[in-house]
Design a protein around this motif. Structure first.
Motif, PDB file in Angstrom:
ATOM      1  N   ALA A  23       0.822  -1.206   0.000  1.00  0.00           N
ATOM      2  CA  ALA A  23       0.000   0.000   0.000  1.00  0.00           C
ATOM      3  C   ALA A  23       0.859   1.259   0.000  1.00  0.00           C
ATOM      4  O   ALA A  23       0.579   2.222  -0.738  1.00  0.00           O
ATOM      5  N   LEU A  24       1.904   1.256   0.810  1.00  0.00           N
ATOM      6  CA  LEU A  24       2.713   2.467   0.914  1.00  0.00           C
ATOM      7  C   LEU A  24       3.592   2.686  -0.314  1.00  0.00           C
ATOM      8  O   LEU A  24       3.933   3.831  -0.642  1.00  0.00           O
ATOM      9  N   THR A  25       3.940   1.610  -1.004  1.00  0.00           N
ATOM     10  CA  THR A  25       4.663   1.775  -2.267  1.00  0.00           C
ATOM     11  C   THR A  25       3.778   2.459  -3.301  1.00  0.00           C
ATOM     12  O   THR A  25       4.222   3.373  -4.023  1.00  0.00           O
ATOM     13  N   VAL A  26       2.511   2.040  -3.378  1.00  0.00           N
ATOM     14  CA  VAL A  26       1.572   2.694  -4.296  1.00  0.00           C
ATOM     15  C   VAL A  26       1.418   4.171  -3.917  1.00  0.00           C
ATOM     16  O   VAL A  26       1.415   5.057  -4.789  1.00  0.00           O
ATOM     17  N   LEU A  27       1.286   4.455  -2.609  1.00  0.00           N
ATOM     18  CA  LEU A  27       1.152   5.842  -2.167  1.00  0.00           C
ATOM     19  C   LEU A  27       2.387   6.657  -2.554  1.00  0.00           C
ATOM     20  O   LEU A  27       2.278   7.787  -3.048  1.00  0.00           O
ATOM     21  N   ARG A  28       3.566   6.102  -2.351  1.00  0.00           N
ATOM     22  CA  ARG A  28       4.800   6.807  -2.689  1.00  0.00           C
ATOM     23  C   ARG A  28       4.886   7.099  -4.181  1.00  0.00           C
ATOM     24  O   ARG A  28       5.290   8.196  -4.598  1.00  0.00           O
ATOM     25  N   GLU A  29       4.499   6.116  -4.996  1.00  0.00           N
ATOM     26  CA  GLU A  29       4.669   6.251  -6.441  1.00  0.00           C
ATOM     27  C   GLU A  29       3.582   7.099  -7.088  1.00  0.00           C
ATOM     28  O   GLU A  29       3.850   7.825  -8.056  1.00  0.00           O
ATOM     29  N   THR A  30       2.350   7.034  -6.597  1.00  0.00           N
ATOM     30  CA  THR A  30       1.228   7.720  -7.251  1.00  0.00           C
ATOM     31  C   THR A  30       0.792   8.986  -6.520  1.00  0.00           C
ATOM     32  O   THR A  30      -0.005   9.760  -7.041  1.00  0.00           O
ATOM     33  N   LYS A  31       1.288   9.166  -5.296  1.00  0.00           N
ATOM     34  CA  LYS A  31       0.973  10.337  -4.469  1.00  0.00           C
ATOM     35  C   LYS A  31      -0.483  10.372  -4.009  1.00  0.00           C
ATOM     36  O   LYS A  31      -0.959  11.411  -3.526  1.00  0.00           O
ATOM     37  N   ARG A  32      -1.222   9.256  -4.135  1.00  0.00           N
ATOM     38  CA  ARG A  32      -2.592   9.207  -3.647  1.00  0.00           C
ATOM     39  C   ARG A  32      -2.966   7.757  -3.386  1.00  0.00           C
ATOM     40  O   ARG A  32      -2.375   6.840  -3.948  1.00  0.00           O
ATOM     41  N   LEU A  33      -3.953   7.561  -2.499  1.00  0.00           N
ATOM     42  CA  LEU A  33      -4.389   6.207  -2.178  1.00  0.00           C
ATOM     43  C   LEU A  33      -5.840   6.260  -1.731  1.00  0.00           C
ATOM     44  O   LEU A  33      -6.173   6.906  -0.728  1.00  0.00           O
ATOM     45  N   GLY A  34      -6.719   5.605  -2.496  1.00  0.00           N
ATOM     46  CA  GLY A  34      -8.129   5.547  -2.154  1.00  0.00           C
ATOM     47  C   GLY A  34      -8.481   4.221  -1.519  1.00  0.00           C
ATOM     48  O   GLY A  34      -7.606   3.435  -1.130  1.00  0.00           O
ATOM     49  N   GLU A  35      -9.775   3.943  -1.428  1.00  0.00           N
ATOM     50  CA  GLU A  35     -10.254   2.700  -0.809  1.00  0.00           C
ATOM     51  C   GLU A  35     -10.200   1.558  -1.826  1.00  0.00           C
ATOM     52  O   GLU A  35     -11.223   0.981  -2.202  1.00  0.00           O
ATOM     53  N   ASP A  36      -9.009   1.229  -2.258  1.00  0.00           N
ATOM     54  CA  ASP A  36      -8.804   0.090  -3.152  1.00  0.00           C
ATOM     55  C   ASP A  36      -8.745  -1.175  -2.303  1.00  0.00           C
ATOM     56  O   ASP A  36      -7.804  -1.363  -1.522  1.00  0.00           O
ATOM     57  N   PRO A  37      -9.730  -2.076  -2.439  1.00  0.00           N
ATOM     58  CA  PRO A  37      -9.748  -3.264  -1.573  1.00  0.00           C
ATOM     59  C   PRO A  37      -8.568  -4.192  -1.789  1.00  0.00           C
ATOM     60  O   PRO A  37      -8.293  -5.042  -0.942  1.00  0.00           O
ATOM     61  N   ALA A  38      -7.859  -4.038  -2.904  1.00  0.00           N
ATOM     62  CA  ALA A  38      -6.657  -4.840  -3.125  1.00  0.00           C
ATOM     63  C   ALA A  38      -5.474  -4.326  -2.313  1.00  0.00           C
ATOM     64  O   ALA A  38      -4.474  -5.025  -2.172  1.00  0.00           O
ATOM     65  N   LEU A  39      -5.616  -3.097  -1.780  1.00  0.00           N
ATOM     66  CA  LEU A  39      -4.511  -2.476  -1.058  1.00  0.00           C
ATOM     67  C   LEU A  39      -4.802  -2.209   0.408  1.00  0.00           C
ATOM     68  O   LEU A  39      -3.926  -2.357   1.256  1.00  0.00           O
ATOM     69  N   VAL A  40      -6.024  -1.778   0.701  1.00  0.00           N
ATOM     70  CA  VAL A  40      -6.348  -1.388   2.080  1.00  0.00           C
ATOM     71  C   VAL A  40      -7.743  -1.883   2.455  1.00  0.00           C
ATOM     72  O   VAL A  40      -8.635  -2.010   1.607  1.00  0.00           O
ATOM     73  N   ALA A  41      -7.929  -2.147   3.752  1.00  0.00           N
ATOM     74  CA  ALA A  41      -9.269  -2.378   4.268  1.00  0.00           C
ATOM     75  C   ALA A  41     -10.033  -1.059   4.225  1.00  0.00           C
ATOM     76  O   ALA A  41      -9.450   0.024   4.369  1.00  0.00           O
ATOM     77  N   SER A  42     -11.323  -1.135   4.037  1.00  0.00           N
ATOM     78  CA  SER A  42     -12.120   0.086   3.979  1.00  0.00           C
ATOM     79  C   SER A  42     -12.201   0.748   5.353  1.00  0.00           C
ATOM     80  O   SER A  42     -11.952   0.122   6.389  1.00  0.00           O
ATOM     81  N   PHE A  43     -12.577   2.019   5.361  1.00  0.00           N
ATOM     82  CA  PHE A  43     -12.786   2.744   6.614  1.00  0.00           C
ATOM     83  C   PHE A  43     -13.849   2.038   7.447  1.00  0.00           C
ATOM     84  O   PHE A  43     -13.683   1.856   8.665  1.00  0.00           O
ATOM     85  N   ALA A  44     -14.927   1.601   6.804  1.00  0.00           N
ATOM     86  CA  ALA A  44     -16.015   0.931   7.523  1.00  0.00           C
ATOM     87  C   ALA A  44     -15.557  -0.387   8.127  1.00  0.00           C
ATOM     88  O   ALA A  44     -15.944  -0.740   9.255  1.00  0.00           O
ATOM     89  N   GLU A  45     -14.738  -1.129   7.384  1.00  0.00           N
ATOM     90  CA  GLU A  45     -14.248  -2.407   7.906  1.00  0.00           C
ATOM     91  C   GLU A  45     -13.344  -2.195   9.111  1.00  0.00           C
ATOM     92  O   GLU A  45     -13.403  -2.949  10.089  1.00  0.00           O
ATOM     93  N   ARG A  46     -12.527  -1.178   9.065  1.00  0.00           N
ATOM     94  CA  ARG A  46     -11.663  -0.879  10.210  1.00  0.00           C
ATOM     95  C   ARG A  46     -12.495  -0.562  11.444  1.00  0.00           C
ATOM     96  O   ARG A  46     -12.199  -1.045  12.544  1.00  0.00           O
TER      97      ARG A  46
END
Length: 288
Positions: free
Chosen positions: A248-271
């Motif tokens: 997840a953090l590699t994607v954030l570093r490379e793209t400068k943004r990170l949304g609720e992509d279920p392949a990368l992060v648990a959703s806010f609701a799931e947390r």
């Protein structure tokens, strides 16, 4: 289910059906283990050391740290807890104190090992073990120290790596005679030895599956058919968490943004679900 987590864990061990037990390194990882339907969990000393201190599993964890984590995890989940107490943090007298502390903290099974302190991960080089008589004395002290007879004592030996498998089996037999309820021969290196061990020892056993370690990975179904009580994946959750953070953090570093992509992060609701926010909201409405 039996009336208490300790009775339930004893029944799981004695059934010898290869119950899968993942490790948890904090309360949230324990919640995930319970939420996914596992029947017990392991409070991992290596995981606490890695995730709490950022250090390798080489004896940096003390009784205070593992007791604190055990109590927090006990509050978070109802599952039976197998707690890694390393060498017991000293002599037989220290072991007695360790068992009393961890029993009060909510442990249902306490694991003790026969390494020379400071211990190290069972799959590291350079391990040494204490004399057999000293190790037996520590197991006797642990058995005598428990106030609840349903609390299990698990005896681990690391002698296979230093003295050979036959010496490890002999030690395990001595530990069983001293009152250990569950045996753990660490770092078995061949599938043939894994298959042979249940026929060599009458007391239920745990087999440790270390991803990337010295023991070949054997499926839990086969291990259950062989007669193992517990199949441990002590740090599968930790290794999965590290891989997930890195991805997840590699994607954030490379793209400068990170949304609720279920392949990368648990959703806010799931947390929020995992930490029980709906229940806390209900309590707030009740009291405020």
């Amino acid at each position: 289910m039996a009336h208490t987590p300790r009775k339930h864990l004893r029944a799981l061990v004695e059934a010898r059906r290869g119950v899968l037990v993942p490790g948890a390194f904090n309360a949230l990882s324990a919640r995930v283990v319970e939420d996914l339907g596992f029947e017990a969990l392991y409070v991992t000393g290596a995981g606490v050391t890695n995730m709490w201190f950022g250090l390798p599993d080489q004896g940096f964890m003390g009784l205070h740290e593992i007791a604190d984590h055990t109590a927090r995890i006990r509050d978070a989940v109802a599952l039976p807890l197998i707690v890694d107490a390393d060498t017991g943090f000293g002599s037989a007298l220290n072991v007695r104190h360790t068992v009393r502390v961890l029993e009060r903290a909510g442990a249902d099974c306490i694991q003790l090992e026969d390494q020379v302190a400071p211990k190290r991960c069972g799959h590291f080089a350079g391990k040494e073990v204490i004399a057999c008589e000293e190790a037996v004395g520590k197991i006797k002290a642990a058995v005598d120290a428990r106030t609840d007879p349903d609390l299990l004592i698990m005896a681990r030996t690391d002698a296979a790596a230093t003295l050979g498998l036959e010496a490890a089996i002999e030690r395990a037999e001595r530990f069983a005679q001293a009152g250990a309820d569950l045996l753990f021969i660490e770092a078995v290196t061949t599938a043939e030895d894994i298959r042979a061990l249940p026929g060599r020892l009458a007391t239920p056993q745990l087999m440790n599956m270390v991803i990337g370690g010295r023991t070949p990975i054997v499926g839990a179904e086969e291990l259950g058919q062989l007669g193992y009580g517990i199949v441990l994946y002590a740090n599968a959750a930790l290794q999965g968490a590290v891989a997930g953070m890195q991805k997840a953090l590699t994607v954030l570093r490379e793209t400068k943004r990170l949304g609720e992509d279920p392949a990368l992060v648990a959703s806010f609701a799931e947390r929020q679900r995992l930490v029980g926010k709906p229940a806390w909201d209900a309590l707030e409405r009740r009291y405020v």
